[in-house]
Design a protein around this motif. Structure first.
Motif, PDB file in Angstrom:
ATOM      1  N   GLU A  85       0.829  -1.202   0.000  1.00  0.00           N
ATOM      2  CA  GLU A  85       0.000   0.000   0.000  1.00  0.00           C
ATOM      3  C   GLU A  85       0.865   1.255   0.000  1.00  0.00           C
ATOM      4  OE1 GLU A  85      -2.884  -0.365   3.115  1.00  0.00           O
ATOM      5  OE2 GLU A  85      -4.191  -1.590   1.856  1.00  0.00           O
ATOM      6  N   ALA A  86       1.988   1.207   0.720  1.00  0.00           N
ATOM      7  CA  ALA A  86       2.895   2.354   0.722  1.00  0.00           C
ATOM      8  C   ALA A  86       3.379   2.618  -0.699  1.00  0.00           C
ATOM      9  CB  ALA A  86       4.074   2.102   1.657  1.00  0.00           C
ATOM     10  N   ALA A  87       3.709   1.554  -1.420  1.00  0.00           N
ATOM     11  CA  ALA A  87       4.188   1.723  -2.795  1.00  0.00           C
ATOM     12  C   ALA A  87       3.099   2.337  -3.672  1.00  0.00           C
ATOM     13  CB  ALA A  87       4.642   0.382  -3.363  1.00  0.00           C
ATOM     14  N   ARG A  88       1.887   1.842  -3.516  1.00  0.00           N
ATOM     15  CA  ARG A  88       0.793   2.393  -4.331  1.00  0.00           C
ATOM     16  C   ARG A  88       0.525   3.840  -3.952  1.00  0.00           C
ATOM     17  NH1 ARG A  88      -4.544  -0.258  -4.946  1.00  0.00           N
ATOM     18  NH2 ARG A  88      -4.390  -1.284  -2.930  1.00  0.00           N
ATOM     19  N   ASP A  89       0.590   4.105  -2.646  1.00  0.00           N
ATOM     20  CA  ASP A  89       0.351   5.459  -2.163  1.00  0.00           C
ATOM     21  C   ASP A  89       1.368   6.436  -2.748  1.00  0.00           C
ATOM     22  OD1 ASP A  89      -1.186   7.099  -0.275  1.00  0.00           O
ATOM     23  OD2 ASP A  89       0.752   7.384   0.699  1.00  0.00           O
ATOM     24  N   LEU A  90       2.602   5.944  -2.946  1.00  0.00           N
ATOM     25  CA  LEU A  90       3.670   6.818  -3.432  1.00  0.00           C
ATOM     26  C   LEU A  90       3.710   6.887  -4.950  1.00  0.00           C
ATOM     27  CD1 LEU A  90       6.295   5.727  -0.808  1.00  0.00           C
ATOM     28  CD2 LEU A  90       5.289   8.002  -1.017  1.00  0.00           C
ATOM     29  N   GLY A  91       2.781   6.193  -5.612  1.00  0.00           N
ATOM     30  CA  GLY A  91       2.644   6.385  -7.052  1.00  0.00           C
ATOM     31  C   GLY A  91       2.923   5.174  -7.917  1.00  0.00           C
ATOM     32  N   ALA A  92       3.231   4.008  -7.312  1.00  0.00           N
ATOM     33  CA  ALA A  92       3.488   2.826  -8.129  1.00  0.00           C
ATOM     34  C   ALA A  92       2.214   2.013  -8.247  1.00  0.00           C
ATOM     35  CB  ALA A  92       4.574   1.972  -7.496  1.00  0.00           C
ATOM     36  N   ASN A  93       2.010   1.400  -9.394  1.00  0.00           N
ATOM     37  CA  ASN A  93       0.924   0.423  -9.477  1.00  0.00           C
ATOM     38  C   ASN A  93       1.252  -0.582 -10.553  1.00  0.00           C
ATOM     39  OD1 ASN A  93       0.385   2.000 -11.778  1.00  0.00           O
ATOM     40  ND2 ASN A  93      -1.716   1.261 -11.742  1.00  0.00           N
ATOM     41  N   ARG A 135       4.937  -1.829 -12.173  1.00  0.00           N
ATOM     42  CA  ARG A 135       5.988  -1.081 -11.469  1.00  0.00           C
ATOM     43  C   ARG A 135       6.027  -1.415  -9.984  1.00  0.00           C
ATOM     44  NH1 ARG A 135       7.444   4.865 -12.884  1.00  0.00           N
ATOM     45  NH2 ARG A 135       5.269   5.398 -12.505  1.00  0.00           N
ATOM     46  N   LEU A 136       4.842  -1.654  -9.423  1.00  0.00           N
ATOM     47  CA  LEU A 136       4.770  -2.036  -8.012  1.00  0.00           C
ATOM     48  C   LEU A 136       5.513  -3.352  -7.794  1.00  0.00           C
ATOM     49  CD1 LEU A 136       2.972  -1.568  -5.242  1.00  0.00           C
ATOM     50  CD2 LEU A 136       1.789  -3.525  -6.159  1.00  0.00           C
ATOM     51  N   THR A 151       9.446  -2.862  -8.531  1.00  0.00           N
ATOM     52  CA  THR A 151      10.235  -2.039  -7.620  1.00  0.00           C
ATOM     53  C   THR A 151      10.099  -2.443  -6.154  1.00  0.00           C
ATOM     54  OG1 THR A 151       8.459  -0.419  -7.421  1.00  0.00           O
ATOM     55  CG2 THR A 151      10.097  -0.022  -9.132  1.00  0.00           C
ATOM     56  N   VAL A 152       9.021  -3.104  -5.795  1.00  0.00           N
ATOM     57  CA  VAL A 152       8.840  -3.413  -4.377  1.00  0.00           C
ATOM     58  C   VAL A 152       8.674  -4.911  -4.085  1.00  0.00           C
ATOM     59  CG1 VAL A 152       7.370  -3.078  -2.348  1.00  0.00           C
ATOM     60  CG2 VAL A 152       7.959  -1.141  -3.789  1.00  0.00           C
ATOM     61  N   HIS A 179      -2.711   5.608  -6.188  1.00  0.00           N
ATOM     62  CA  HIS A 179      -1.465   6.108  -6.788  1.00  0.00           C
ATOM     63  C   HIS A 179      -1.677   7.372  -7.595  1.00  0.00           C
ATOM     64  CE1 HIS A 179      -3.067   3.536 -10.036  1.00  0.00           C
ATOM     65  NE2 HIS A 179      -2.406   4.320 -10.863  1.00  0.00           N
ATOM     66  N   PHE A 231       2.289   5.367   7.667  1.00  0.00           N
ATOM     67  CA  PHE A 231       1.733   4.166   8.286  1.00  0.00           C
ATOM     68  C   PHE A 231       2.133   4.063   9.753  1.00  0.00           C
ATOM     69  CE2 PHE A 231       1.524   3.418   3.837  1.00  0.00           C
ATOM     70  CZ  PHE A 231       0.430   2.596   3.641  1.00  0.00           C
ATOM     71  N   PHE A 268      10.550   0.383   2.980  1.00  0.00           N
ATOM     72  CA  PHE A 268      10.912  -0.766   2.147  1.00  0.00           C
ATOM     73  C   PHE A 268      12.266  -1.297   2.622  1.00  0.00           C
ATOM     74  CE2 PHE A 268       8.556   2.078  -0.913  1.00  0.00           C
ATOM     75  CZ  PHE A 268       7.344   1.409  -0.748  1.00  0.00           C
TER      76      PHE A 268
END
Ligand SMILES: Nc1ncnc2c1ncn2[C@@H]1O[C@H](COP(=O)(O)OP(=O)(O)OP(=O)(O)O)[C@@H](O)[C@H]1O
Ligand SMILES: [Mg+2]
Lengths: 285, 376
Positions: A184-192, A195-196, A199-200, B81, B89, B95
């Motif tokens: 969710e942090a990755a999506r929140d920061l703009g990845a989906n 790319r999600l 990168t994660v 996104h 959080f 990460f």
């Protein structure tokens, strides 16, 4: 990602190392020495020749089988590992609790044993098998598809079925360390989407994916039971069968078998290292 | 470094937001405006729907009904996104395969910023959250407070219109938490940023917020400045949840200009202000803060005239609290109350002494209805 072993861990690894040396290293060394001997009739004569290796490298049939083995290994693992990744992802993050149940089922399926599962695939793929009968009943085909069994395809499909659970386990267990918050942090920061994953999630589960790849690749390339049982005679032979043949029957040639074993081992390690490097470069954020 | 907040309307506008999980209704129509540069806390007991509301603003949950606008744009169906919001959080969620600097620069890299610009911005953010020199650390080599600072910097990196924080300090020990509260508040002022902060810790909400939105069971029960909420709580729930208070059940005897007189027990007559209509003869609850009560000694237990605006009783215990002394008094009608005094005021006071309690009726609140204690 580099895992550094803390000081002193080598000492702790002592028992494992000893075990490994006795049950793996020593037989391997005997085999290595053997690969320089010569076979004369039924006798194996101590020698120091490279003939066995040269034979292996120059025979067109052998080279063809090597190539096919690597291909089957690569194609199988390139199908099995992504499939296992997707399944592990769904089980961990989409099905949640029901995913645990699914994993238990997968584990139970492993208890049914290797040969039993190969036979199961044979009954599914055979001319009078489940798949052909179903397709014919549905009217999709008029004649049974004979290529389903006794072909390189049959070998690959069966290998995929056999190896999927084994590849699933290491990926699943690395995913257990990833929390939903990370995604969710990755999506929140703009990845989906892709790319999600690139990168994660993939970098976080890379150890599990590499292990899964090693298991799938080595087991697929090294298998000789599946080709014998569903591969038929027409081009389903893998290097494992070739080697096995050198150790039994009238035309047995142990030194040649040993040399072939070392060549394929070197080749597998080489291909594995390249593949993992490739994987690392994809899983870069 | 300030955030671009050229908008004129609210930074966030929630209109009739409802949420159900299956057949369990979790949010029942939330309306809330958050102004640009405002620090709003969502405060309420566990399970009241704070996290759900925050996740709806971030885009991780879809509303069952209602609308979410951020900076005047309807984002109700927009995936996380794409939203101009970022979330911090509870446990940081850094990460683990990236360094601190890589974590902070992650969103900028996704946006295709050139390396040099990312590095400069990351340095700026590291300085902002006071993690200078720790950019090269692995994110697993940080203390709890450092993790939250890094998570904060990471969420601030893409300059969100609204920063959403879900109990980011709850995993820290008290001293560090208090320190970080002040730091976070200062940082929000410095950036002139809009923060929505979820907490179930009332002290935290009082210390940090411009406004507090108190939630109970999926509803907003009161929205106001810390002072408004503390001094004029809108309900028994709000008065009990924020700060400490004495709740006394009674029956309305007289209403005059919003000033209500209650009878409680045989002889006790209490007065307070009611902001909402209340009928004579109805059941009601009075709330008065411990520090609003004045205590005088009354040596005659046989004194037959009860004090106006107060009651009389016997001290049960005197508790030393450091800066104050807390006195527990049981009134003639068996009502237990707490009073806070300065240490010198409580000098010589001991158990079984007779005392009278008084307060300014304007400092006490009365609402219609039975007393229901909320769990702390
Ligand atoms: N994904 C979900 N599925 C079903 N129910 C949920 C889900 N998420 C939250 N709930 C329920 O919604 C209610 C509100 O949960 P929420 O997490 O918003 O509470 P909260 O106010 O943040 O509480 P806390 O202070 O404990 O974090 C709870 O009853 C919870 O069980
Ligand atoms: Mg919560």
């Amino acid at each position: 990602m580099v895992t550094r072993l803390p000081a002193g861990s080598l000492r702790q690894l002592g028992p494992a190392t000893t075990f490994y040396a006795v049950f793996f290293g020593i037989p391997l060394m005997i085999l290595f020495v053997l690969s320089f001997w010569t076979q004369q009739g039924f006798e194996r004569v101590p020698d120091l020749t490279l003939r066995n290796y040269l034979d292996g490298l120059t025979d067109r049939l052998y080279l063809q089988v090597f190539l096919r083995t690597i291909l089957v290994g690569l194609v199988t693992s390139f199908i099995v590992v992504p499939l296992a990744y997707v399944m592990a992802y769904l089980m961990r993050f989409t099905f949640e609790r029901r995913g645990q149940l699914l994993l238990t089922l997968v584990l139970i399926s492993l208890f049914s044993g290797y040969l039993v599962r190969i036979y199961a695939w044979r009954t599914i793929l055979g001319t009078g098998g489940l798949l052909n009968t179903a397709l014919m009943h549905l009217g999709l085909i008029a004649e049974p598809i004979t290529a389903l069994i006794f072909s390189p395809w049959a070998v690959m499909i069966t290998l995929i079925g056999l190896l999927l659970p084994l590849a699933l386990l290491p990926i699943w267990s690395s995913m257990a360390n990833v929390s939903r918050d990370h995604l969710e942090a990755a999506r929140d920061l703009g990845a989906n989407g892709w790319r999600l994953h690139r990168t994660v999630l993939l970098p976080m589960v890379l150890p599990g994916v590499s292990t899964a790849f090693a298991i799938a690749f080595v087991l697929a390339a090294g298998d000789f039971v599946v080709p014998a049982m569903v591969g038929g005679t027409s081009g389903g032979t893998l290097v494992g069968n070739l080697i096995a043949n050198q150790f039994r029957g009238s035309g047995a040639d142990w030194p040649l078998g040993a040399a072939l074993a070392f060549m394929i081992m070197a080749l597998l390690v080489f291909v594995y290292l390249i593949s993992v490097r490739l994987l690392r470069s994809v899983a870069r954020w | 470094m300030t955030m671009e907040t050229s908008m004129t309307g609210p930074a966030v506008r929630l209109t009739g937001v409802q949420k159900r999980f299956g057949d369990q209704a979790v949010l029942h129509g939330i309306d809330l405006d958050v102004a640009p540069n405002e620090f709003v806390s969502l405060l309420g007991p566990s399970g009241c729907g704070k996290t759900t509301l925050l996740r709806i603003i971030a885009g991780f949950e879809q509303v069952s009904a209602g609308r979410v606008e951020v900076a005047g744009v309807d984002v109700t169906g927009m995936p996380p996104h794409k939203r101009p919001t970022n979330l911090v959080f509870q446990r940081g969620a850094l990460f683990p395969h990236m360094t601190v600097a890589e974590n902070i620069g992650y969103s900028l890299k996704l946006r295709g910023w050139p390396k040099g610009r990312i590095a400069a911005r990351v340095e700026e953010l590291l300085a902002l959250v006071r993690l200078e020199g720790l950019g090269g650390r692995g994110s697993t080599q940080l203390s709890g407070g450092q993790i939250q600072r890094a998570a904060l910097a990471r969420a601030l990196a893409p300059q969100p219109t609204v920063l959403l924080l879900d109990e980011p300090l709850s995993a820290l020990d008290l001293k560090l938490r208090q320190h970080m509260q002040l730091e976070l508040r200062a940082l929000q002022r410095q950036l002139a940023a809009t923060f929505i902060y979820v907490t179930h810790d009332q002290t935290e909400a009082l210390v940090m917020s411009d406004r507090i939105a108190i939630m109970d069971a999926g509803r907003l029960v009161q929205v106001g400045t810390p002072r408004e909420i503390y001094t004029r709580p809108a309900s028994v729930f709000a008065s009990d949840f924020i700060g400490e208070t004495n709740l006394v059940p009674g029956t309305v005897m007289e209403v005059h200009d919003g000033l209500v007189t209650l009878t409680a027990g045989r002889v006790t007559r209490l007065r307070g202000r009611a902001d909402s209509p209340i009928a004579v003869g109805a059941a009601a609850t009075l709330s008065v803060r411990p520090e609003a009560i004045r205590l005088t000694r009354s040596d005659a237990s046989m004194d037959t005239v009860p004090p106006v605006d107060g009651c009389r009783g016997q001290v049960r215990q005197v508790v030393y609290l450091g800066s104050r002394v807390r006195v527990e008094v049981v009134t003639e009608d068996g009502i237990t109350t707490w009073t806070d005094l300065r240490e010198d005021e409580a000098d010589g006071l001991s158990a079984d002494d007779w005392v009278s309690l008084h307060w300014n009726p304007e400092a006490a609140s009365i609402w219609a209805g039975e007393t229901i204690r909320t769990e702390a």
